[in-house]
Design a protein around this motif. Sequence first.
Motif, PDB file in Angstrom:
ATOM      1  N   UNK A   1       0.845  -1.210   0.000  1.00 34.99           N
ATOM      2  CA  UNK A   1       0.000   0.000   0.000  1.00 34.99           C
ATOM      3  C   UNK A   1       0.873   1.249   0.000  1.00 34.99           C
ATOM      4  N   UNK A   2       0.470   2.240  -0.781  1.00 34.16           N
ATOM      5  CA  UNK A   2       1.160   3.526  -0.811  1.00 34.16           C
ATOM      6  C   UNK A   2       0.479   4.498   0.158  1.00 34.16           C
ATOM      7  N   UNK A   3       1.294   5.242   0.903  1.00 25.87           N
ATOM      8  CA  UNK A   3       0.778   6.155   1.931  1.00 25.87           C
ATOM      9  C   UNK A   3       1.304   7.555   1.677  1.00 25.87           C
ATOM     10  N   UNK A   4       0.439   8.554   1.904  1.00 28.41           N
ATOM     11  CA  UNK A   4       0.842   9.960   1.853  1.00 28.41           C
ATOM     12  C   UNK A   4       0.789  10.535   3.254  1.00 28.41           C
ATOM     13  N   UNK A   5       1.886  11.154   3.691  1.00 29.97           N
ATOM     14  CA  UNK A   5       1.942  11.852   4.976  1.00 29.97           C
ATOM     15  C   UNK A   5       1.990  13.350   4.688  1.00 29.97           C
TER      16      UNK A   5
ATOM     17  N   UNK B   1       4.213  -0.137   0.915  1.00 28.82           N
ATOM     18  CA  UNK B   1       5.095  -0.154  -0.258  1.00 28.82           C
ATOM     19  C   UNK B   1       5.895   1.134  -0.347  1.00 28.82           C
ATOM     20  N   UNK B   2       5.222   2.204  -0.769  1.00 30.99           N
ATOM     21  CA  UNK B   2       5.888   3.494  -0.927  1.00 30.99           C
ATOM     22  C   UNK B   2       5.267   4.525  -0.004  1.00 30.99           C
ATOM     23  N   UNK B   3       6.118   5.429   0.485  1.00 28.95           N
ATOM     24  CA  UNK B   3       5.638   6.536   1.322  1.00 28.95           C
ATOM     25  C   UNK B   3       5.972   7.843   0.618  1.00 28.95           C
ATOM     26  N   UNK B   4       4.983   8.704   0.537  1.00 28.85           N
ATOM     27  CA  UNK B   4       5.165  10.050  -0.013  1.00 28.85           C
ATOM     28  C   UNK B   4       4.908  11.045   1.114  1.00 28.85           C
ATOM     29  N   UNK B   5       5.706  12.108   1.168  1.00 25.69           N
ATOM     30  CA  UNK B   5       5.563  13.119   2.225  1.00 25.69           C
ATOM     31  C   UNK B   5       5.440  14.488   1.570  1.00 25.69           C
TER      32      UNK B   5
END
Length: 424
Positions: free
Chosen positions: A1-5, A26-30
Amino acid sequence: MNILILGSGGREHAFTLKLSESKKVNQIFVAPGNAGTDKIATNININPTDFAAVKQTVLENDIKMVVVGPEAPLVAGVHDFFLADNDLKYIPVIGPKKDGATLEGSKDFSKQFMQKYGVPTARYQSFTKENLTEGFTFLGTLAPPYVLKADGLAAGKGVLILNSLEEAKAELKEMVSNQKFGEASSTVVIEEFLKGIELSVFVLTDGKNYKILPSAKDYKRIGEGDTGLNTGGMGAISPVPFADDAFLNKVEELVVKPTIEGLQKDGIDYKGFIFIGLMNDNGNPSVVEYNVRMGDPETEVVLPRIESDLFDLFDGVANQNLDKKSFSVTSKTATTVMLVAGGYPEVYQKGKEISGFETIENSIAFHAGTTIKDDKVVTNGGRVMAVTSFGETIEEALEKSYKSIDKIHFDKMNYRKDIGFDLI
């Protein structure tokens, strides 16, 4: 799962690091992030309150969960924005909707809420320029020091604690009539001063179930011995030694349960963190304030102590089955010391190159006000970096943090050398 912070501080770096440990992520975007998040995630240079840009980021990067760090997007209604949008409404947002965020967005609302549901707090009244004279009269019924709080968000600067009645009256007039803190102080809450020792207790809730996270104590003043101007926080310690099981049981029964039940009774579907600022007065808790997100720098000592999978807990919040999720915390103490720019919290310069943080071994350097310029990590805010360490005792953890700080350098770097002084 991709997450946005959403966010750019030490709190968001701590979220990023903790979520990166989960096998389910999976991937983290900030957005917008800092130089620390850039090393372990993908930074997106947008403003967290620009909801159109947030939507574009979510759709372009197949984001399946959004974690909101700071209060501003929550108070502005980012969660409501997602629920109202056909493309976004199935994507869980960790953070309350606008009605729940009013617990932090309006001091007057939160005091009314506490009073309504029997949550222990200081006696208070709220005033505007229309009833300024009544405000002066109410001040006269209180013993010093006098506490004045801007009703709205004022970037952590809207609280005044004054010893002189005349000064309190003058500041009240300045706040409501001359908008000292802008629109935030068009209404001012005046409350009696609470005695005791301050600490914070953090709760993660799915609106029905909750987990009580580790307690923490932060240090707001710029100067040693808790002197000088207030800051966003110069360091923190978790757990708090005086917050024993007996005290925390009182907090749960007198504060946490009525808060969660009160939100349900008011029809507020609250999914996210509740930061409860408390005063411990001879073993009895009183609430100073609610915040609707994690604190900074408290996050940098609370999250590292959580042994459970943070994504799993957030998944429990999203699906309202938080009670089914396992939750464990290390017994070790965590301490963090904040490195700040020279001149902070007043005028300070940005763009100072930071060196040495890559060489520290027994601590974690959580980036706060940092960015990358010409392939170098440079300062980009007043609070620059939080250095967190573990120990069996406060002293052991602090010793590690201060040893690590000796290796870090930037021009006019400042920090307090007495974090935890009152607990040792």
